[in-house]
Design a protein around this motif. Sequence first.
Motif, mmCIF file in Angstrom:
data_model
loop_
_atom_site.group_PDB
_atom_site.id
_atom_site.type_symbol
_atom_site.label_atom_id
_atom_site.label_comp_id
_atom_site.label_asym_id
_atom_site.label_seq_id
_atom_site.Cartn_x
_atom_site.Cartn_y
_atom_site.Cartn_z
ATOM 1 N N LEU A 258 0.949 -1.172 0.045
ATOM 2 C CA LEU A 258 -0.012 -0.103 0.003
ATOM 3 C C LEU A 258 0.829 1.224 0.017
ATOM 4 N N VAL A 259 0.476 2.300 -0.833
ATOM 5 C CA VAL A 259 0.960 3.456 -0.542
ATOM 6 C C VAL A 259 0.015 4.856 -0.761
ATOM 7 N N GLY A 260 0.238 5.928 -0.489
ATOM 8 C CA GLY A 260 -0.542 7.329 -0.333
ATOM 9 C C GLY A 260 -1.251 7.256 -1.808
ATOM 10 N N MET A 261 -1.740 8.299 -1.629
ATOM 11 C CA MET A 261 -2.352 8.970 -2.838
ATOM 12 C C MET A 261 -1.546 9.339 -3.801
ATOM 13 N N THR A 262 -1.616 9.035 -5.144
ATOM 14 C CA THR A 262 -0.428 9.552 -5.909
ATOM 15 C C THR A 262 -0.437 10.889 -6.239
ATOM 16 N N ASP A 263 0.723 11.521 -6.277
ATOM 17 C CA ASP A 263 0.986 12.756 -6.377
ATOM 18 C C ASP A 263 1.527 13.297 -7.761
ATOM 19 N N LYS A 264 2.733 12.638 -8.097
ATOM 20 C CA LYS A 264 3.084 13.172 -9.440
ATOM 21 C C LYS A 264 4.071 11.924 -9.958
ATOM 22 N N PHE A 265 4.417 12.265 -11.353
ATOM 23 C CA PHE A 265 5.415 11.316 -12.195
ATOM 24 C C PHE A 265 6.374 12.333 -12.466
ATOM 25 N N GLU A 266 7.664 11.927 -12.173
ATOM 26 C CA GLU A 266 8.919 12.784 -12.469
ATOM 27 C C GLU A 266 10.112 11.977 -12.655
ATOM 28 N N ASP A 267 10.811 11.846 -13.545
ATOM 29 C CA ASP A 267 12.236 11.362 -13.935
ATOM 30 C C ASP A 267 12.224 9.978 -13.517
ATOM 31 N N ASN A 268 11.267 9.212 -14.421
ATOM 32 C CA ASN A 268 10.960 7.834 -14.164
ATOM 33 C C ASN A 268 10.562 7.392 -12.687
ATOM 34 N N LYS A 269 10.166 8.190 -12.082
ATOM 35 C CA LYS A 269 9.697 7.924 -10.647
ATOM 36 C C LYS A 269 8.117 8.269 -10.319
ATOM 37 N N VAL A 270 7.624 7.757 -9.432
ATOM 38 C CA VAL A 270 6.123 8.137 -9.035
ATOM 39 C C VAL A 270 6.381 8.343 -7.498
ATOM 40 N N TYR A 271 5.646 9.640 -7.084
ATOM 41 C CA TYR A 271 6.039 10.122 -5.886
ATOM 42 C C TYR A 271 4.474 10.160 -5.193
ATOM 43 N N PHE A 272 4.133 9.892 -3.973
ATOM 44 C CA PHE A 272 2.937 9.748 -3.164
ATOM 45 C C PHE A 272 2.862 10.742 -2.056
ATOM 46 N N HIS A 273 1.607 11.112 -1.769
ATOM 47 C CA HIS A 273 1.383 11.954 -0.605
ATOM 48 C C HIS A 273 1.609 11.017 0.787
ATOM 49 N N ASN A 274 2.024 11.747 1.781
ATOM 50 C CA ASN A 274 2.516 11.142 2.884
ATOM 51 C C ASN A 274 0.848 10.953 3.772
ATOM 52 N N ASP A 275 -0.187 10.403 3.223
ATOM 53 C CA ASP A 275 -1.448 10.240 3.770
ATOM 54 C C ASP A 275 -2.078 9.040 3.873
ATOM 55 N N LEU A 276 -1.014 7.786 3.633
ATOM 56 C CA LEU A 276 -1.787 6.459 3.882
ATOM 57 C C LEU A 276 -2.234 6.473 5.164
ATOM 58 N N VAL A 277 -1.405 6.537 6.038
ATOM 59 C CA VAL A 277 -1.805 6.169 7.692
ATOM 60 C C VAL A 277 -3.252 7.017 7.736
ATOM 61 N N ASP A 278 -3.319 8.282 7.329
ATOM 62 C CA ASP A 278 -4.592 8.829 7.808
ATOM 63 C C ASP A 278 -5.694 8.421 7.046
ATOM 64 N N ASN A 279 -5.487 8.044 5.634
ATOM 65 C CA ASN A 279 -6.604 7.500 4.964
ATOM 66 C C ASN A 279 -7.201 6.037 5.297
ATOM 67 N N VAL A 280 -6.261 5.369 5.752
ATOM 68 C CA VAL A 280 -6.494 4.005 6.431
ATOM 69 C C VAL A 280 -7.032 4.203 7.772
ATOM 70 N N THR A 281 -6.698 4.763 8.778
ATOM 71 C CA THR A 281 -7.181 4.998 9.912
ATOM 72 C C THR A 281 -8.501 5.666 9.926
ATOM 73 N N SER A 282 -8.702 6.895 9.194
ATOM 74 C CA SER A 282 -9.922 7.430 9.218
ATOM 75 C C SER A 282 -10.877 6.404 8.728
ATOM 76 N N ALA A 283 -10.769 5.652 7.876
ATOM 77 C CA ALA A 283 -11.845 4.854 7.256
ATOM 78 C C ALA A 283 -12.253 3.720 8.244
ATOM 79 N N GLU A 284 -10.942 3.087 8.995
ATOM 80 C CA GLU A 284 -11.264 2.320 10.056
ATOM 81 C C GLU A 284 -12.239 2.903 11.194
ATOM 82 N N GLU A 285 -11.938 3.935 11.478
ATOM 83 C CA GLU A 285 -12.858 4.992 12.568
ATOM 84 C C GLU A 285 -14.213 4.884 12.167
ATOM 85 N N ASN A 286 -14.413 5.305 10.915
ATOM 86 C CA ASN A 286 -15.889 5.343 10.313
ATOM 87 C C ASN A 286 -16.369 3.831 10.272
#
Length: 424
Positions: A258-286
Amino acid sequence: MTNNITKTDTLVIGAGQAGIAMSEHLGNLDIDHIVLEKNRIAEAWRSRRWDSLVANGPCWHDKFPNMDFPHNPETFVSHNEVADYFESYAKKIKAPIRTGIEVLKVEKIPSNMGFNVHTTQGDFIANNIVIATGPFQKPVIPPIAPNWKDLYQIHSDQYKNPEQLPEGNVLVIGAGSSGVQIAKELNSSGKKVFLSVGPHERPPRRYRQRDNVWWLGVLGTWQESTPPQRPIKGFAVSGMNGGETVDFRKLAHDGITLVGMTDKFEDNKVYFHNDLVDNVTSAEENYLATLEAMDKYIEANGLDLPEEPEAKVFLPIPDSISNPITDLDFDKDNITSVIWASGFGFDYHWLNFDIFQENGAPKHNKGITDEPGIYFVGLPYLSSKGSSFIWGVWHDAKRIADYIDIQHQYHNYQPPQVEKSSSI
């Protein structure tokens, strides 16, 4: 050459679940109508689904009221069986469907009621137009998608099975129902899968011997409406393997990274937001809050449903959630495919009226637009949370058909003639 013109009171565009439901209710009101479909009846269920897809709700619920599926009511039927169901339903109600006809343009008839509809097989004139083309019109891939010719990229709308992908690892972007189910299937096939997870809801598939659709009904959730300005989160629920609760911790323990929400593609790489923990735990709270509401309903109504304490016990947090990856290198991580489970947009290029928002979504009041005679049915949250589901679209279609019938009564009204008294 004389143009072929067909006249009808109401023209329904689209012969999927929404169009068939409209036809049933218009027919019950003896309103003359024709349903146009550019492909086959329920085409999206046949050709725009992946091979293993099943309905996201059990067939006792995901159906029209007047015909059952020939299965155990708790079955999650395959997409082809859903298409067969609608084809049979159309025959049952003798729906006046004409297939293989694509609508090219709809024009208002000047200084008169009604519309001129140009199609690939002549013109139609109708007093009313009901757009029933469904919620999955135009697959949307965000502009951040890279234009790398050696990278295999498809939308979930084009995904069929793991065999269509090249050798190598896969990044699935989007963790709603489609993204999760595709990621699970790819992981089971032996693919190394990275799943990009944004904000989402993940209700229980079943709780205390009742399916989620039952709970949505008794708790009144199906009737909730959503203001247009509120983003609709991903909704992770699955009918796979007989129906199972989507658990992101379990997905990670089963080998999906699992990785966070996709942010951007650049120089043969993909970067993700640092929001994975928040996204998973808030859904679990709900999720836990949802279980609490279900427990309270059972207690308040004296229902004899067995307790299910294990539903509230989570697996340990896996490392990919507690220490999320913030970027991936396509070469080093051997990622050769990207699947965008990024939703759908609207496509009404053939409908040139001032009834659309800037993002292309129709402006309407529960399917009724400011252009008299033009209606929508089958869209998400047309009137409520249930509007784009099979059973919900049937009820929305009935309301629209009733509204059209009421308009007929207004237009047909003639005031009584009052004799003028003679003066003395």
